[in-house]
Design a protein around this motif. Structure first.
Motif, short mmCIF file in Angstrom:
data_model
loop_
_atom_site.label_atom_id
_atom_site.label_comp_id
_atom_site.label_asym_id
_atom_site.label_seq_id
_atom_site.Cartn_x
_atom_site.Cartn_y
_atom_site.Cartn_z
N GLU A 53 0.84 -1.21 0.00
CA GLU A 53 0.00 0.00 0.00
C GLU A 53 0.87 1.25 0.00
OE1 GLU A 53 -3.95 0.60 2.39
OE2 GLU A 53 -2.24 1.20 3.65
N LEU A 54 1.94 1.26 0.75
CA LEU A 54 2.85 2.40 0.79
C LEU A 54 3.49 2.61 -0.58
CD1 LEU A 54 4.34 4.60 2.36
CD2 LEU A 54 6.04 2.85 3.02
N LEU A 55 3.81 1.52 -1.27
CA LEU A 55 4.40 1.65 -2.60
C LEU A 55 3.43 2.32 -3.56
CD1 LEU A 55 6.59 0.99 -4.70
CD2 LEU A 55 5.54 -1.28 -4.96
N PHE A 56 2.13 1.95 -3.54
CA PHE A 56 1.16 2.57 -4.44
C PHE A 56 0.90 4.02 -4.06
CE2 PHE A 56 0.30 -1.80 -5.62
CZ PHE A 56 0.11 -1.68 -6.98
N HIS A 57 0.99 4.34 -2.80
CA HIS A 57 0.87 5.75 -2.42
C HIS A 57 2.00 6.58 -3.00
CE1 HIS A 57 -1.87 4.90 1.33
NE2 HIS A 57 -2.46 4.65 0.15
N GLU A 58 3.19 6.03 -3.02
CA GLU A 58 4.32 6.74 -3.60
C GLU A 58 4.15 6.91 -5.11
OE1 GLU A 58 7.70 4.50 -2.45
OE2 GLU A 58 7.71 5.23 -0.37
N ILE A 59 3.63 5.82 -5.75
CA ILE A 59 3.37 5.93 -7.20
C ILE A 59 2.31 6.99 -7.47
CG2 ILE A 59 2.48 4.68 -9.20
CD1 ILE A 59 3.70 2.15 -8.05
N LEU A 60 1.25 6.99 -6.62
CA LEU A 60 0.18 7.99 -6.77
C LEU A 60 0.72 9.39 -6.56
CD1 LEU A 60 -2.86 8.45 -7.21
CD2 LEU A 60 -3.17 8.20 -4.72
N LEU A 61 1.61 9.54 -5.64
CA LEU A 61 2.18 10.86 -5.36
C LEU A 61 3.07 11.33 -6.50
CD1 LEU A 61 2.55 13.17 -3.31
CD2 LEU A 61 4.48 11.89 -2.36
N ASP A 62 3.79 10.41 -7.11
CA ASP A 62 4.73 10.80 -8.16
C ASP A 62 4.09 10.87 -9.54
OD1 ASP A 62 6.73 10.89 -6.28
OD2 ASP A 62 7.42 8.83 -6.67
N GLY A 63 3.20 9.92 -9.87
CA GLY A 63 2.69 9.85 -11.25
C GLY A 63 1.20 10.04 -11.38
N GLY A 64 0.50 10.21 -10.29
CA GLY A 64 -0.94 10.41 -10.37
C GLY A 64 -1.69 9.11 -10.53
N SER A 65 -3.00 9.26 -10.72
CA SER A 65 -3.86 8.07 -10.78
C SER A 65 -3.57 7.21 -12.01
CB SER A 65 -5.33 8.47 -10.76
OG SER A 65 -5.63 9.28 -11.90
N GLU A 66 -3.15 7.88 -13.15
CA GLU A 66 -2.87 7.09 -14.35
C GLU A 66 -1.73 6.12 -14.11
OE1 GLU A 66 -3.01 10.27 -14.20
OE2 GLU A 66 -4.83 10.83 -15.35
N ALA A 67 -0.68 6.54 -13.40
CA ALA A 67 0.45 5.65 -13.11
C ALA A 67 0.02 4.48 -12.22
CB ALA A 67 1.58 6.43 -12.44
N VAL A 68 -0.86 4.80 -11.26
CA VAL A 68 -1.35 3.73 -10.38
C VAL A 68 -2.19 2.73 -11.16
CG1 VAL A 68 -2.78 3.22 -8.38
CG2 VAL A 68 -1.27 5.21 -8.35
N GLN A 69 -3.05 3.29 -12.10
CA GLN A 69 -3.89 2.39 -12.88
C GLN A 69 -3.05 1.46 -13.74
OE1 GLN A 69 -6.96 4.57 -15.03
NE2 GLN A 69 -7.31 5.91 -13.25
N ARG A 70 -2.00 2.00 -14.36
CA ARG A 70 -1.14 1.16 -15.20
C ARG A 70 -0.46 0.05 -14.34
NH1 ARG A 70 0.18 6.21 -17.49
NH2 ARG A 70 2.08 6.28 -16.21
N LEU A 96 -11.68 2.64 -10.32
CA LEU A 96 -10.86 3.17 -11.41
C LEU A 96 -9.97 2.08 -12.00
CD1 LEU A 96 -9.81 6.57 -9.81
CD2 LEU A 96 -11.70 6.12 -11.37
N ALA A 97 -9.55 1.13 -11.17
CA ALA A 97 -8.68 0.04 -11.64
C ALA A 97 -8.73 -1.09 -10.61
CB ALA A 97 -7.27 0.53 -11.85
N GLY A 98 -8.46 -2.30 -11.12
CA GLY A 98 -8.36 -3.43 -10.21
C GLY A 98 -9.49 -4.42 -10.35
N SER A 99 -9.36 -5.55 -9.64
CA SER A 99 -10.34 -6.64 -9.74
C SER A 99 -11.24 -6.73 -8.51
CB SER A 99 -9.63 -7.98 -9.94
OG SER A 99 -8.85 -7.95 -11.12
N ILE A 100 -11.18 -5.74 -7.65
CA ILE A 100 -12.02 -5.76 -6.46
C ILE A 100 -13.34 -5.09 -6.81
CG2 ILE A 100 -12.24 -4.98 -4.08
CD1 ILE A 100 -9.24 -5.19 -3.84
N ALA A 101 -14.46 -5.78 -6.52
CA ALA A 101 -15.78 -5.32 -6.97
C ALA A 101 -16.21 -4.03 -6.31
CB ALA A 101 -16.80 -6.42 -6.73
#
Length: 456
Positions: A53-70, A96-101
Motif C-alpha cells: 500500500e505504501l508503494l502505491f501511495h508513492e506511485i500515486l504521489l509521483d505519477g498520479g492516478s494514471e500511473a497507479v492504474q497502469r 478506477l482500476a483493479g479486480s475488487i468489486a
C-alpha cells in the motif's frame, strides 16, 4: 502365551500410558503452536499489505492516478493468480482500476468474501486493507489461502508425528511386553520343572543386569534355600525316625512285658518304669525339635530384655556344681565381677549355658573338670565352656551343632544329638556366633555376643 497376556503386561500398559501422554502434550502444545503461528502469519501478511500500500501511495504521489492504474493493470493481468488483489477508487466509490468489486464502507482492516473480487471459480477469503490518500481510496487484498495451508500443514505434520510416535511407543511396548512374558514363561517352566522333575534347575541370569536378572538371582537363591530346606527336612525326618526307632521298639517290648507280668501274676512295675523311660525319651525328642523350631522362627523375641550374664553364669554354676560332684567331676566359673549385660531372652540363654555344661558332664570321664568363663572386651562378650575330656574327632567337629549328630568318638553315648543344635539356635536368635575347637585334651565351645550399647 496369548496376545491378551502381552497386552495386559506392564511394559505395554506403560506404553499405552506414554501414548496417552504424547497425545495430551501434542494437543496442548500443538494448539499453542497453532495460535502462535496463526498470529505470526497474520502479522506478516498485514505487513506485506501495508508495504505494498505504501508503494502505491508513492506511485500515486509521483505519477498520479494514471500511473497507479497502469501498475494495477500490470499486476492484475490474467496470467497472475487471484491470491493478490489491488484496486483504486475515487471519492465517490467508483472503481478506477483493479479486480475488487467494491470498496468497504470503512477505512482499515477487513476480511472479505470472494464477492469482493471479479475472478471466476472458487475464490478464497481475503484480508483487505483500505486507506485514503490524495482524494483516492486504495484497496490492497491478499488471500488467506497460504496462511490456512500453512496452518493445515502444521496440524497434519503434528498429527502424522503423533501417530508415528504412538505407533512406535506401542510397538516397543508390545515388543518388551512379549519379551517379558517370554522370560516369565521361562520362569514358570523352570519352577514347574523344579517341582515336578528336578530341584536343581535354575533360572538363566544374563550379563545385562536388568530387573529380570536381579529377580532371577533372587529366585535362584530362594530355590537354593528351598532345596537346602528340603534336604535338611528329609535328613532330619530320617534322623528323627532312626532316633525314635529304638525307644519305640524298647517301649513296645516293655509294654509286652507288662502284659506278660499281669497275665502270669508277676510284678509289672519294672516294665512300666521302662515304658515310662522310653516314652519320656520320645517326648524329649519332640519337645526339643519343637523348641528349636520356635526359636528359629523368632517366637521368643517378644521376651527379649536386658540380661545380666554375670549373674546367669553364677546361678548355673552353683546349680550344677552338686550334679558334677555326684559323678566325680568339678565345675568352676570365671566371670567378671562387674555386671555384663546383653539383650536377649534370659530363659533361653540359661538353657544354652545348661546344655553346654551338661554336654561336658555327659561326655567327660570321672575326674574331669569343666570351666565356665565370661570375658568382656571392647569388641565382643565371650561365653566359654571348656573341659579336659576326650574332645571330638577333627573331621566331625564342624557337625556337632547339627541336629541328631552323634560322634563315633567315646564322647558319644545314648543322647539324642539335639542339645548342641538347641544351643546353636539360641545363639543365632541372639545374633551370636558359636565355635568349637579341640584343645587336646578337651573341647572348647565359645559363644560370642557382639558388643552393644547395653553391654558394659
Amino acid at each position: 502365551m496369548g496376545r491378551s497376556s502381552i497386552l495386559s503386561g506392564a511394559p505395554f500398559r506403560t506404553a499405552c500410558f506414554a501414548a496417552l501422554i504424547v497425545w495430551i502434550i501434542t494437543a496442548v502444545f500443538g494448539y499453542a503452536a497453532y495460535l502462535a503461528l496463526a498470529d505470526r502469519l497474520r502479522v506478516d501478511l498485514q505487513q506485506q499489505i501495508l508495504d505494498e500500500e505504501l508503494l502505491f501511495h508513492e506511485i500515486l504521489l509521483d505519477g498520479g492516478s494514471e500511473a497507479v492504474q497502469r501498475a494495477i493493470e500490470h499486476l492484475n493481468n490474467p496470467n497472475r493468480t487471484g491470491l493478490h488483489m489491488i484496486a483504486l477508487f475515487d471519492q465517490s466509490g467508483s472503481a478506477l482500476a483493479g479486480s475488487i468489486a467494491k470498496s468497504p464502507d470503512e477505512i482499515g482492516w477487513h476480511e472479505v468474501d470472494p464477492d469482493f473480487v471479479k475472478i471466476g471459480g472458487a475464490s478464497p477469503v481475503y484480508m483487505l486493507h483500505t486507506s485514503e490518500f490524495l482524494g483516492y481510496r486504495t484497496v490492497v487484498a491478499r488471500s488467506l489461502t497460504s496462511l490456512n495451508q500453512a496452518l493445515t500443514t502444521l496440524w497434519e505434520g503434528l498429527l502424522l508425528l503423533t501417530l508415528a510416535t504412538t505407533a512406535s511407543v506401542l510397538g516397543l511396548g508390545y515388543y518388551f511386553s512379549s519379551q517379558s512374558f517370554l522370560r516369565l514363561a521361562w520362569v514358570e517352566k523352570t519352577l514347574n520343572q523344579t517341582i515336578e522333575e528336578s530341584a536343581v534347575v535354575r533360572l538363566p541370569v544374563t550379563d545385562k543386569g536388568d530387573h529380570f536378572d536381579r529377580i532371577f538371582q533372587l529366585v535362584n537363591r530362594r530355590l537354593d534355600w528351598v532345596l537346602s530346606l528340603l534336604n535338611s527336612t528329609q535328613s532330619n525326618a530320617v534322623k528323627i525316625a532312626r532316633d525314635l526307632k529304638v525307644p519305640l521298639t524298647n517301649g513296645f517290648i516293655a509294654l509286652q512285658q507288662v502284659h506278660s507280668e499281669i497275665e502270669y501274676g508277676g510284678d509289672p512295675r519294672p516294665s512300666l518304669n521302662d515304658l515310662e523311660f522310653h516314652l519320656k525319651r520320645i517326648g524329649t525328642v519332640f519337645d526339643t525339635v519343637l523348641k528349636v523350631s520356635q526359636i528359629e522362627a523368632g517366637t521368643h523375641e517378644n521376651n527379649f530384655k536386658t540380661v545380666n550374664l554375670s549373674a546367669l553364669v553364677e546361678s548355673v554354676a552353683e546349680a550344677l556344681y552338686p550334679v558334677a560332684v555326684d559323678v566325680g567331676k568339678h565345675i568352676t566359673a570365671d566371670y567378671n565381677a562387674d555386671t555384663i549385660l546383653v539383650r536377649g531372652d534370659e530363659n533361653l540363654l540359661k538353657q544354652l549355658l545348661v546344655n553346654l555344661v551338661n554336654n561336658s558332664l555327659r561326655y567327660c570321664p570321672a575326674g574331669s573338670w569343666i570351666r565356665i568363663s565370661l570375658v568382656a572386651t571392647s569388641e565382643a562378650i565371650q561365653l566359654v565352656v571348656e573341659d579336659n575330656g576326650p574332645g571330638v574327632p577333627e573331621p566331625q567337629i564342624d557337625k556337632i551343632f547339627d541336629a541328631f549328630f552323634r560322634s563315633d568318638h567315646p564322647r558319644n553315648d545314648t543322647g539324642n544329638g539335639l542339645g548342641l543344635s538347641l544351643v546353636k539356635a539360641v545363639a543365632m536368635r541372639h545374633g551370636a556366633t558359636i565355635t568349637a575347637v579341640n584343645k587336646r585334651p578337651g573341647l572348647r565351645i565359645c559363644v560370642s555376643f557382639g558388643r552393644s550399647p547395653i553391654a558394659a
